[in-house]
Write an enzyme that holds these catalytic residues in place. Structure first.
Site, PDB file in Angstrom:
ATOM      1  N   SER A  27       0.875  -1.348  -0.042  1.00 55.30           N
ATOM      2  CA  SER A  27       0.588  -0.226   0.051  1.00 55.30           C
ATOM      3  C   SER A  27       0.706   1.500   0.209  1.00 55.30           C
ATOM      4  O   SER A  27       2.494   1.503   0.153  1.00 55.30           O
ATOM      5  CB  SER A  27      -0.994   0.461   1.325  1.00 55.30           C
ATOM      6  OG  SER A  27      -1.762  -1.201   1.440  1.00 55.30           O
ATOM      7  N   GLY A  28       0.510   2.612  -0.410  1.00 50.86           N
ATOM      8  CA  GLY A  28       1.012   3.533  -0.564  1.00 50.86           C
ATOM      9  C   GLY A  28       1.218   4.455  -1.845  1.00 50.86           C
ATOM     10  O   GLY A  28       0.694   3.520  -2.423  1.00 50.86           O
ATOM     11  N   ASP A  86       8.291   3.491   5.330  1.00 48.36           N
ATOM     12  CA  ASP A  86       8.540   4.764   5.547  1.00 48.36           C
ATOM     13  C   ASP A  86      10.730   5.049   5.583  1.00 48.36           C
ATOM     14  O   ASP A  86      10.757   6.114   6.121  1.00 48.36           O
ATOM     15  CB  ASP A  86       7.701   5.292   7.075  1.00 48.36           C
ATOM     16  CG  ASP A  86       6.207   4.925   6.110  1.00 48.36           C
ATOM     17  OD1 ASP A  86       5.551   5.530   5.901  1.00 48.36           O
ATOM     18  OD2 ASP A  86       5.689   3.978   6.934  1.00 48.36           O
ATOM     19  N   GLU A 105      -0.971  -5.582   5.387  1.00 48.17           N
ATOM     20  CA  GLU A 105       0.352  -5.432   5.407  1.00 48.17           C
ATOM     21  C   GLU A 105       1.309  -6.184   5.916  1.00 48.17           C
ATOM     22  O   GLU A 105       2.049  -7.234   4.685  1.00 48.17           O
ATOM     23  CB  GLU A 105       1.574  -4.095   5.289  1.00 48.17           C
ATOM     24  CG  GLU A 105       0.637  -2.975   4.561  1.00 48.17           C
ATOM     25  CD  GLU A 105       1.062  -1.661   4.389  1.00 48.17           C
ATOM     26  OE1 GLU A 105       1.171  -0.990   3.488  1.00 48.17           O
ATOM     27  OE2 GLU A 105       2.264  -1.348   5.101  1.00 48.17           O
TER      28      GLU A 105
HETATM   29  C1  5RP Z   1       1.140   1.919   3.872  1.00 49.90           C
HETATM   30  C2  5RP Z   1       2.629   2.252   4.185  1.00 49.90           C
HETATM   31  C3  5RP Z   1       3.690   2.615   3.534  1.00 49.90           C
HETATM   32  O1  5RP Z   1       3.799   0.965   2.464  1.00 49.90           O
HETATM   33  C4  5RP Z   1       4.098   3.195   3.798  1.00 49.90           C
HETATM   34  O2  5RP Z   1       4.185   4.856   4.203  1.00 49.90           O
HETATM   35  C5  5RP Z   1       5.404   4.334   2.383  1.00 49.90           C
HETATM   36  O3  5RP Z   1       4.295   4.772   1.519  1.00 49.90           O
HETATM   37  P1  5RP Z   1       4.775   5.630   0.161  1.00 49.90           P
HETATM   38  O4  5RP Z   1       4.645   4.856  -0.591  1.00 49.90           O
HETATM   39  O5  5RP Z   1       3.532   6.502   0.476  1.00 49.90           O
HETATM   40  O6  5RP Z   1       5.793   6.450   1.002  1.00 49.90           O
HETATM   41  O7  5RP Z   1       3.411   1.100   4.853  1.00 49.90           O
HETATM   42  O8  5RP Z   1       0.971   1.666   5.652  1.00 49.90           O
END
Ligand code: 5RP
Length: 228
Positions: A27-28, A86, A105
């Site tokens: 996700s993300g 993150d 996840e």
């Molecule tokens: C969501 C997550 C995402 O994978 C993480 O926040 C990274 O997001 P992005 O690809 O927008 O930088 O853990 O729960």
């Protein structure tokens, strides 16, 4: 930033995805580029892939790109899971859950033979906390959030209930739970901290992904990647 995310995503899909695989879809914002590339390859190479989502967002991405939607009932063993993060440290420990999807996840990643992290190079840290300043996201059962926060404080963390932007009140996850962001001001033994947090009654899962990733691919703005 997008060029880095796209480069990492493309590299992961082209390196790890093969015909007749079951894939975990994270996700993300970075995973969007991976799903786009998977869809391109399915069209060009006529690949037969089963995609298991890790969130409502991932499910929508899979269907929007006309990929084959599956689940862990039908595909309890995944060949590869690809997801963003993150923060990733030099030992491939990661903080995830900025988007609040950490529990599903982690379940999806844990079912994969290979868990591959994709991110732009801002997430490439020496130590957790270098890139992501919002702490460790932890999903909790709503009725437990006050006692859970007190117990987190006893572990030396500074817990903050994550509040929604577009509504008054807390963020509610895909599993109808709350998220507590645990700020920290020192490097911990992440494996031990993950265990301690998971032992608090009311905690569903943490966003600490310790020893799970096979590799992390970081993309730079010039389109090049580095792998760890
Ligand atoms: C969501 C997550 C995402 O994978 C993480 O926040 C990274 O997001 P992005 O690809 O927008 O930088 O853990 O729960």
């Amino acid at each position: 930033m997008d060029a880095g995310k796209r480069a990492a995503a493309r590299c992961a899909v082209d390196t790890y995805v093969k015909d007749n695989q079951a894939l975990g879809i994270g996700s993300g914002s970075t995973i969007v580029f991976a799903v786009e590339r998977i869809a391109e390859r399915v069209k060009e190479e006529n690949l037969n892939l089963f995609c298991v989502p890790s969130s409502f967002q991932a499910q929508q991405l899979i269907t929007q790109h006309k990929l084959t939607l599956s689940d862990l009932d039908r595909n309890p063993e995944l060949d590869v899971a690809i997801d963003g993060a993150d923060d990733v440290d030099s030992d491939l420990n990661a903080i995830k859950g900025g988007g609040g999807c950490l529990t599903q996840e982690k379940i999806v990643a844990s079912c994969a033979k290979q868990f591959v992290i994709i991110a732009d190079d801002r997430k490439d840290s020496k130590q957790l906390g270098d890139a992501f300043k919002k702490g460790i996201p932890v999903e909790v059962i709503p009725m437990s959030y006050v006692p859970v926060m007190r117990k987190m404080e006893k572990l030396g963390l500074k817990p903050v209930l994550r509040m929604a932007q577009a509504k008054a009140g807390p963020v509610v996850t895909d599993n109808s739970n709350f998220i507590i962001d645990c700020l920290f001001d020192k490097v911990h033994n992440w494996k031990e901290l993950n265990t301690q947090l998971n032992l608090i009654p009311g905690v569903v899962e943490t966003g600490l992904f310790v020893g799970m990733a096979e590799c992390a691919i970081f993309g730079k703005a010039d389109g090049t990647v580095s792998k760890r």
